[in-house]
Design an enzyme around this catalytic site. Sequence first.
Site, short mmCIF file in Angstrom:
data_model
loop_
_atom_site.label_atom_id
_atom_site.label_comp_id
_atom_site.label_asym_id
_atom_site.label_seq_id
_atom_site.Cartn_x
_atom_site.Cartn_y
_atom_site.Cartn_z
N PHE A 54 -2.38 7.59 12.29
CA PHE A 54 -2.52 9.02 11.26
C PHE A 54 -3.89 8.87 12.27
CE2 PHE A 54 -4.41 5.65 8.61
CZ PHE A 54 -6.03 5.58 8.70
N TYR B 43 1.31 -1.16 0.18
CA TYR B 43 0.43 0.03 -0.20
C TYR B 43 1.13 0.87 0.24
CZ TYR B 43 -3.04 3.61 1.31
OH TYR B 43 -3.70 5.42 1.60
N GLU C 104 -12.59 5.90 4.14
CA GLU C 104 -12.50 6.26 5.36
C GLU C 104 -13.59 6.58 6.73
OE1 GLU C 104 -9.71 9.18 3.66
OE2 GLU C 104 -8.19 7.82 3.21
N ASN D 138 1.41 12.50 5.62
CA ASN D 138 0.61 11.41 6.28
C ASN D 138 1.40 11.22 7.57
OD1 ASN D 138 -1.39 9.40 7.52
ND2 ASN D 138 -0.97 7.63 5.43
N HIS E 9 -3.67 16.26 -3.17
CA HIS E 9 -3.95 16.08 -2.05
C HIS E 9 -3.52 17.19 -1.49
CE1 HIS E 9 -3.88 11.78 -2.29
NE2 HIS E 9 -4.33 11.83 -1.22
N TYR F 246 -18.27 33.26 44.19
CA TYR F 246 -16.91 32.10 44.14
C TYR F 246 -16.18 32.46 42.83
CZ TYR F 246 -21.58 29.10 45.62
OH TYR F 246 -21.99 28.04 46.32
N ARG G 245 -13.92 33.09 45.93
CA ARG G 245 -13.98 32.02 46.88
C ARG G 245 -13.78 30.58 46.29
NH1 ARG G 245 -18.47 29.27 49.72
NH2 ARG G 245 -19.37 31.17 49.06
#
Length: 510
Positions: free
Chosen positions: A329, A53, A414, A195, A83, A280, A283
Amino acid sequence: MSELVLVAGAVSLAEWRAIYRGATFRLDAQCLPKVAESAAAVSRILSKGEPVYGINTGFGKLASTRIDDADLATLQRNIILSHAAGVGAPSPKSVVRLMMALKLVSLAQGASGIRPETLELMQAMLDHDLIPVVPCQGSVGASGDLAPLSHMAAAMIGVGDIDASGVVMSAMEALTSAGLSPLTPGPKEGLALLNGTQFSTANALAGLFEAEVLMQTALVTGALSTEAAKGSDAPFDARIHNLRRHKGQIDTAASLRELMSGSAIRASHLKGDERVQDPYCLRCQPQVMGAILDILRQAAVTLLTEANGVTDNPLIFTDPDEALSGGNFHAEPVAFAADMIAMAVCEIGSLSERRIAMLVDPALSGLPAFLTPRPGLNSGFMIPQVTAAALVSENKQRAYPASVDSIPTSANQEDHVSMAAHGARRLMEMCENAFAVIGIELLAAAQGVDFHAPLTSSEALERVRELTRRAVPSLDHDRHFHPDMQKAITLVRSGAIAAVAELKLPDVAA
């Protein structure tokens, strides 16, 4: 600052912080033999003729498509170009530089199939201050930060733009002017470069480092507001916090006690003050700020682990030679850490705004209305408090967890993603909002203490007030408020307020 030498896989949070703040660095050269062996393993794996791959196959949904040996170089160049599809404003240069450092440390661990000369080009670009222009939008935080990292990789092959010491020019022009040759990516190299989780992690670390300054400064302004309101320091007593046992709460209470130690204003509270308990926002500072400190420390542990990890795919192993596809990834740890930081930043601003609101209300603070000597003719701090409220509400909207969202990509290959990238990217804007809120509180608290003259606060807080007054004079009557606020915000953002207090404030992490 001397140049840092980064040991791959063992970089400290302090070193990452220094890189974000501009420190120069280089990799420990001892990593190079392992890097070279990883690249050699890729060649040996390819020689077997089996499909692997991302090395001799397509990507994502196209993983079953086999690529001829003659096209392997084109494959790696194509993945970078295709990409590099980000949009939006350029990411901050400091964040991109940190992203490159993170990528260097990841690749240097010899599990990515990268050649030493590829790392040397990245290092040379950093040495020459050649920082790729990386659009900030386009990553969903799994299969890594593909689009942002592709813009980085594109600059390395001479495509796209580079910020060269503040001047944006074409990548090829910038490389040539520095005497550098663009990269011709070898097998696996394009995929290894784009990646990984380095964009998400860089943004999350930047958010963490800014949140550290916020948290520490908010402890100082919180103590100053307590003084302005003649509040009690009894709620900061160590015995209270030791019983609850939370370390962050114990640490912040100790810081508040030290900040207020020796205050004449505090001593005056003990004489004839009929109030039994403070609101608050005064405090419960140790309980709220302590919880913030605890989750920032937890986020720091996660991000430090991620920063030193290897997150591309597939990973290359030797003895025996194997390319293993997995899912490192997927940036879910970063997404969770970013969500935690977002909640912390939101709460820092929220508690600060409540103190501002308390100070401008004479029924709660005992001070003149809106902190002006002549209310009515003057509006004083009326609208700065409104601005603080607006910023806090913006941060509340942004603090919604990003990690609970997912949207399928790559034709459902994905099918679950982390959303870490925008979960981390929002942190800088949230911090900017919170810096402004803390800046407004700084002015309001200093103004409140002014009304108690000739009584003075502690030595630490008087140094803070003196620094503030050097930048912004006391508000005797209404004037253009915006410049005063901008000066105060600059002081807060710089870390000068926490520094001038000369207090060892609790660190998020070493």
